[in-house]
Design an enzyme around this catalytic site. Structure first.
Site, mmCIF file in Angstrom:
data_model
loop_
_atom_site.group_PDB
_atom_site.id
_atom_site.type_symbol
_atom_site.label_atom_id
_atom_site.label_comp_id
_atom_site.label_asym_id
_atom_site.label_seq_id
_atom_site.Cartn_x
_atom_site.Cartn_y
_atom_site.Cartn_z
ATOM 1 N N ARG A 28 45.775 21.164 52.531
ATOM 2 C CA ARG A 28 46.474 20.417 53.590
ATOM 3 C C ARG A 28 45.506 19.823 54.610
ATOM 4 O O ARG A 28 45.708 18.698 55.074
ATOM 5 C CB ARG A 28 47.511 21.324 54.256
ATOM 6 C CG ARG A 28 48.629 21.655 53.263
ATOM 7 C CD ARG A 28 49.928 21.951 53.913
ATOM 8 N NE ARG A 28 50.973 22.039 52.897
ATOM 9 C CZ ARG A 28 52.091 22.736 53.038
ATOM 10 N NH1 ARG A 28 52.312 23.418 54.149
ATOM 11 N NH2 ARG A 28 52.992 22.734 52.082
ATOM 12 N N ASP A 131 36.182 43.201 48.723
ATOM 13 C CA ASP A 131 35.056 44.115 48.981
ATOM 14 C C ASP A 131 34.448 44.002 50.383
ATOM 15 O O ASP A 131 33.764 44.908 50.836
ATOM 16 C CB ASP A 131 33.933 43.875 47.950
ATOM 17 C CG ASP A 131 34.412 44.050 46.522
ATOM 18 O OD1 ASP A 131 35.454 44.696 46.319
ATOM 19 O OD2 ASP A 131 33.746 43.528 45.612
HETATM 20 O O1 F6P Z 1 34.893 42.202 43.537
HETATM 21 C C1 F6P Z 1 36.234 42.579 43.543
HETATM 22 C C2 F6P Z 1 36.468 43.714 42.617
HETATM 23 O O2 F6P Z 1 37.840 44.069 42.685
HETATM 24 C C3 F6P Z 1 35.588 44.939 42.829
HETATM 25 O O3 F6P Z 1 36.034 45.740 43.885
HETATM 26 C C4 F6P Z 1 35.666 45.594 41.480
HETATM 27 O O4 F6P Z 1 34.537 46.402 41.243
HETATM 28 C C5 F6P Z 1 35.659 44.413 40.554
HETATM 29 O O5 F6P Z 1 36.193 43.333 41.281
HETATM 30 C C6 F6P Z 1 36.455 44.590 39.279
HETATM 31 O O6 F6P Z 1 36.263 43.456 38.500
HETATM 32 P P1 F6P Z 1 37.104 43.034 37.222
HETATM 33 O O7 F6P Z 1 38.349 42.363 37.720
HETATM 34 O O8 F6P Z 1 36.223 42.072 36.508
HETATM 35 O O9 F6P Z 1 37.398 44.280 36.467
#
Ligand code: F6P
Length: 326
Positions: A28, A131
């Site tokens: 937007r 994260d």
């Molecule tokens: O970076 C985000 C995240 O959720 C991390 O906290 C976790 O380690 C990772 O992605 C998991 O990744 P995937 O979705 O590839 O399993």
């Protein structure tokens, strides 16, 4: 500098609640500015394969409160190769995209940085990851929602932990960053958090057990970061079973539920502000920066810095948990 008429926007890496609010804001704000917006589906993978469609103000209606990402996401191995990026650039030219907005975490912004340098394409990064591990921004999109999801889950586990007088090790996401573990431990009144940033040689488990777990209670909750540096919740549970067999121990790995759900008001506002600021940055001639928020203000951080520097955890947070869990 080439005049910008059309921008591309994509979400990449792990989805995070608030990504849709950010896509909406970017779309937007760009249209408000007289630009066209091309939505790129499935992140860099979709860019390579030309999965691209124009976004209008209507395309992003009713998305601000939705979890996940309407643009879908992927972790693209091909984009890590120069042939993959060459194919991606061919699509950029085909769709006459003058600048790229990338909403994602560390790996996604690293991809944007390489791509921008290789093809002299203006790229703006938006920190999208639960994260909260990107340097230069106090918060990332999705972190607040994930934190609240964890706290709600831990509150529920507390009920069963105290009914049975058990120790629970609860593993949370965060990759190599302990923000989710540390802050959910404070917010849920947990007894301890085991995080990768705690680099002292002190054995965190011994220290915690040594403190008598908690003198006034028989149950306790320990948040553990999923990072290989901590070893994870299973590792600690096994150790307690061996070294302190008098305790009844259980493990809960919260997993992917931490990434889902409707974004909190905080994440919706953060995403909206970051999206608008990204378009302003581009208008001002900013290139290869990540938009962040520091002390409530929008800031521009070179992407190279945001992805390379470690974002430290405030020692005060570690002290607060230590003091309040006596
Ligand atoms: O970076 C985000 C995240 O959720 C991390 O906290 C976790 O380690 C990772 O992605 C998991 O990744 P995937 O979705 O590839 O399993």
């Amino acid at each position: 500098m080439k005049e910008i008429k059309t921008i591309g926007v994509l979400t990449s890496g792990g989805d995070a609640p608030g990504m849709n609010a950010c896509v909406r804001a970017v779309t937007r704000a760009a249209i408000f500015n007289g630009w066209r917006v091309m939505g790129i589906f499935r992140g860099y993978e979709g860019l390579i394969h030309g999965e691209i469609k124009e976004l209008t103000t209507e395309s992003v209606s009713n998305t601000i409160g939705k979890g996940g990402t309407i643009l879908k996401t992927a972790r693209s191995k091909d984009f890590m190769t120069s042939e993959g990026r060459k194919k991606a650039y061919e699509q950029i030219r085909k769709y006459k995209i003058d600048a790229l907005m990338v909403i994602g975490g560390n790996g996604s912004l690293a991809g944007a940085d390489t791509f921008a340098r290789e093809y002299d394409l203006p790229c703006i990064g938006l920190p999208g990851t639960i994260d909260n591990d990107l340097y230069g921004t106090d918060y990332t999109i999705g972190y607040d929602t994930a934190l609240n999801t964890i706290v709600e889950a831990v509150d529920k586990i507390r009920d069963t932990a105290s009914s049975h007088d058990r120790i629970f090790f609860i593993e949370v996401m965060g990759r190599d960053a302990g923000f989710l573990a540390q802050n959910s431990a404070i917010a849920a009144g947990a007894e301890a958090a085991i995080i990768p940033e705690d680099k002292t040689d002190i054995d965190q488990l011994k220290q915690y057990i040594g403190h008598g777990i908690r003198k006034s209670k028989n149950s306790s909750i320990v948040l553990v970061s999923e990072s290989p540096k901590t070893g994870g919740a299973m590792h600690y549970a096994e150790r307690v079973r061996k070294e302190y067999p008098e305790y009844d121990v259980r493990v809960t790995i919260l997993g992917y539920l931490q990434r889902g759900g409707t974004p909190s008001a905080f994440d919706r506002i953060l995403s909206s502000r970051l999206g608008v600021a990204a378009i302003t940055a581009l208008k001002e001639g900013q290139r290869n920066v990540m938009i962040g928020i520091r002390n409530g203000q929008m800031v521009y951080v070179p992407i190279a810095q945001a992805i390379k520097k470690d974002k430290p955890i405030d020692k005060e947070l570690i002290d607060v948990l230590g003091i309040l869990s006596i």
